[in-house]
Design a protein around this motif. Structure first.
Motif, PDB file in Angstrom:
ATOM      1  N   GLN A 159       1.162  -1.223   0.166  1.00  0.00           N
ATOM      2  CA  GLN A 159       0.146   0.134   0.061  1.00  0.00           C
ATOM      3  C   GLN A 159       1.002   1.331  -0.019  1.00  0.00           C
ATOM      4  N   ASP A 160       1.724   1.321   0.850  1.00  0.00           N
ATOM      5  CA  ASP A 160       2.726   2.160   0.991  1.00  0.00           C
ATOM      6  C   ASP A 160       3.494   3.143  -0.576  1.00  0.00           C
ATOM      7  N   ALA A 161       4.280   1.663  -1.406  1.00  0.00           N
ATOM      8  CA  ALA A 161       4.529   1.317  -2.710  1.00  0.00           C
ATOM      9  C   ALA A 161       3.855   2.410  -3.168  1.00  0.00           C
ATOM     10  N   LEU A 162       2.388   2.419  -3.365  1.00  0.00           N
ATOM     11  CA  LEU A 162       1.696   2.308  -4.460  1.00  0.00           C
ATOM     12  C   LEU A 162       1.724   3.941  -4.436  1.00  0.00           C
ATOM     13  N   ASP A 163       0.834   4.156  -2.636  1.00  0.00           N
ATOM     14  CA  ASP A 163       1.424   6.027  -2.522  1.00  0.00           C
ATOM     15  C   ASP A 163       2.357   6.058  -2.447  1.00  0.00           C
ATOM     16  N   SER A 164       3.621   6.446  -2.625  1.00  0.00           N
ATOM     17  CA  SER A 164       4.480   6.818  -3.283  1.00  0.00           C
ATOM     18  C   SER A 164       4.664   6.697  -4.755  1.00  0.00           C
ATOM     19  N   ALA A 165       4.275   6.167  -5.468  1.00  0.00           N
ATOM     20  CA  ALA A 165       4.061   6.243  -6.675  1.00  0.00           C
ATOM     21  C   ALA A 165       3.457   6.622  -7.187  1.00  0.00           C
ATOM     22  N   ALA A 166       2.000   6.896  -6.653  1.00  0.00           N
ATOM     23  CA  ALA A 166       0.401   7.844  -7.024  1.00  0.00           C
ATOM     24  C   ALA A 166       1.310   9.168  -6.579  1.00  0.00           C
ATOM     25  N   GLY A 167       2.345   9.480  -5.666  1.00  0.00           N
ATOM     26  CA  GLY A 167       2.744  10.971  -5.429  1.00  0.00           C
ATOM     27  C   GLY A 167       1.935  11.570  -4.155  1.00  0.00           C
ATOM     28  N   GLY A 168       1.539  10.312  -2.542  1.00  0.00           N
ATOM     29  CA  GLY A 168       0.153  11.238  -2.136  1.00  0.00           C
ATOM     30  C   GLY A 168      -0.793   9.659  -1.745  1.00  0.00           C
ATOM     31  N   ASN A 169      -1.962   9.589  -2.274  1.00  0.00           N
ATOM     32  CA  ASN A 169      -3.074   9.156  -1.773  1.00  0.00           C
ATOM     33  C   ASN A 169      -3.265   7.860  -2.930  1.00  0.00           C
ATOM     34  N   PHE A 170      -3.259   6.683  -2.877  1.00  0.00           N
ATOM     35  CA  PHE A 170      -3.400   5.797  -4.221  1.00  0.00           C
ATOM     36  C   PHE A 170      -4.985   6.068  -4.242  1.00  0.00           C
ATOM     37  N   LEU A 171      -5.448   6.144  -3.761  1.00  0.00           N
ATOM     38  CA  LEU A 171      -7.916   6.260  -3.447  1.00  0.00           C
ATOM     39  C   LEU A 171      -7.850   7.437  -3.657  1.00  0.00           C
ATOM     40  N   ASP A 172      -6.377   8.337  -4.144  1.00  0.00           N
ATOM     41  CA  ASP A 172      -7.099   9.751  -4.659  1.00  0.00           C
ATOM     42  C   ASP A 172      -7.080   9.904  -6.523  1.00  0.00           C
ATOM     43  N   LYS A 173      -6.163   9.263  -6.475  1.00  0.00           N
ATOM     44  CA  LYS A 173      -6.281   9.214  -8.492  1.00  0.00           C
ATOM     45  C   LYS A 173      -7.123   8.573  -8.882  1.00  0.00           C
ATOM     46  N   MET A 174      -7.541   9.022 -10.495  1.00  0.00           N
ATOM     47  CA  MET A 174      -8.825   8.842 -11.238  1.00  0.00           C
ATOM     48  C   MET A 174      -8.472   7.283 -11.057  1.00  0.00           C
ATOM     49  N   PRO A 175      -9.225   6.228 -11.947  1.00  0.00           N
ATOM     50  CA  PRO A 175      -9.347   5.112 -12.033  1.00  0.00           C
ATOM     51  C   PRO A 175      -8.234   4.361 -13.353  1.00  0.00           C
ATOM     52  N   GLN A 176      -8.611   5.296 -14.225  1.00  0.00           N
ATOM     53  CA  GLN A 176      -7.596   5.103 -15.150  1.00  0.00           C
ATOM     54  C   GLN A 176      -5.672   5.411 -14.509  1.00  0.00           C
ATOM     55  N   GLU A 177      -5.367   6.315 -13.861  1.00  0.00           N
ATOM     56  CA  GLU A 177      -4.532   6.734 -13.700  1.00  0.00           C
ATOM     57  C   GLU A 177      -4.065   5.076 -12.359  1.00  0.00           C
ATOM     58  N   GLY A 178      -4.255   5.297 -11.560  1.00  0.00           N
ATOM     59  CA  GLY A 178      -4.239   4.025 -10.733  1.00  0.00           C
ATOM     60  C   GLY A 178      -4.077   2.895 -11.651  1.00  0.00           C
ATOM     61  N   LEU A 179      -4.705   2.632 -12.061  1.00  0.00           N
ATOM     62  CA  LEU A 179      -4.190   0.884 -12.681  1.00  0.00           C
ATOM     63  C   LEU A 179      -3.275   0.830 -13.563  1.00  0.00           C
ATOM     64  N   ALA A 180      -3.099   2.521 -14.003  1.00  0.00           N
ATOM     65  CA  ALA A 180      -1.943   2.209 -14.673  1.00  0.00           C
ATOM     66  C   ALA A 180      -0.751   2.644 -13.524  1.00  0.00           C
ATOM     67  N   ILE A 181      -0.638   3.122 -12.256  1.00  0.00           N
ATOM     68  CA  ILE A 181       0.389   2.542 -11.669  1.00  0.00           C
ATOM     69  C   ILE A 181       0.259   1.348 -11.165  1.00  0.00           C
ATOM     70  N   ILE A 182      -1.261   0.604 -10.944  1.00  0.00           N
ATOM     71  CA  ILE A 182      -0.490  -1.001 -10.507  1.00  0.00           C
ATOM     72  C   ILE A 182      -0.205  -1.858 -11.290  1.00  0.00           C
ATOM     73  N   GLU A 183      -0.625  -1.040 -13.029  1.00  0.00           N
ATOM     74  CA  GLU A 183       0.570  -2.487 -13.945  1.00  0.00           C
ATOM     75  C   GLU A 183       1.644  -2.004 -13.848  1.00  0.00           C
ATOM     76  N   SER A 184       2.026  -0.411 -13.948  1.00  0.00           N
ATOM     77  CA  SER A 184       3.688  -0.448 -13.721  1.00  0.00           C
ATOM     78  C   SER A 184       4.386  -1.131 -12.715  1.00  0.00           C
TER      79      SER A 184
END
Length: 186
Positions: A151-176
């Motif tokens: 969870q922390d790694a996703l938050d870091s990749a999102a530059g903040g709270n991962f769940l604040d991202k739009m779904p397409q952005e979140g999916l791209a972060i997870i895939e990456s």
């Protein structure tokens, strides 16, 4: 609106054993593959859903063909009607409920890598393509199922709270993140 047209297909669906559905298992795979194949067929001024409706009977055999032949005349008028009846017949509600519960209650196993968890989660979604969960709900479920390090790694990749991202952005972060981890583990 009734449209008369002739479809000269270069693919003979009834001879393509890969997509012949007999009515026992893997109905969702048959439907997904049928959609993929028929999405390549084009006819001017004819909706692709009409083409699918016309060709679908040729993808059935055995029990599945018997089911469709027993449907009352004019009971299936649209592609959505057909898909709904097909899923209800060959993907019983109890199986849908079971898989929806597995998706909802998903969690990362103690020794499971991020990539393994993501692949397993996507596998559950593929097993029940009519699950009805929005992309946002899917990402929220997956994120909340992860261990705190991931969870922390996703938050870091999102530059903040991962769940604040739009779904397409979140999916791209997870895939990456999934691809980076996967390539490192090889």
């Amino acid at each position: 609106m009734l449209i008369n047209f002739e479809l000269k297909a270069t693919v003979n669906l009834s001879s393509c054993k890969v997509i012949m559905f007999k009515g026992r298992t893997r109905s969702h795979y048959n439907l997904r593959f049928f959609n993929k194949v028929t999405s390549t067929f084009r006819h001017p001024e004819v909706p692709n859903t009409s083409i699918k409706l016309l060709l679908f009977p040729f993808s059935l055999d055995g029990e599945a063909r018997d089911w469709l032949d027993k449907e009352p005349p004019r009971s299936i008028l649209t592609w959505d009607d057909l898909v709904s009846k097909f899923i209800n017949q060959f993907f019983p509600p109890s199986k849908t409920t079971y898989l929806r519960n597995k998706i909802t209650n998903f969690f990362q196993e103690p020794n499971e890598s991020f990539n393994e968890a993501w692949e397993r989660f996507k596998g559950l979604l593929r097993q029940c393509p009519h699950h009805g969960f929005s992309e946002l709900h899917q990402l929220d479920t997956f994120y909340n199922s992860l261990n705190s390090n991931d969870q922390d790694a996703l938050d870091s990749a999102a530059g903040g709270n991962f769940l604040d991202k739009m779904p397409q952005e979140g999916l791209a972060i997870i895939e990456s993140k999934s691809k980076v981890r996967y390539s490192r583990s090889r």
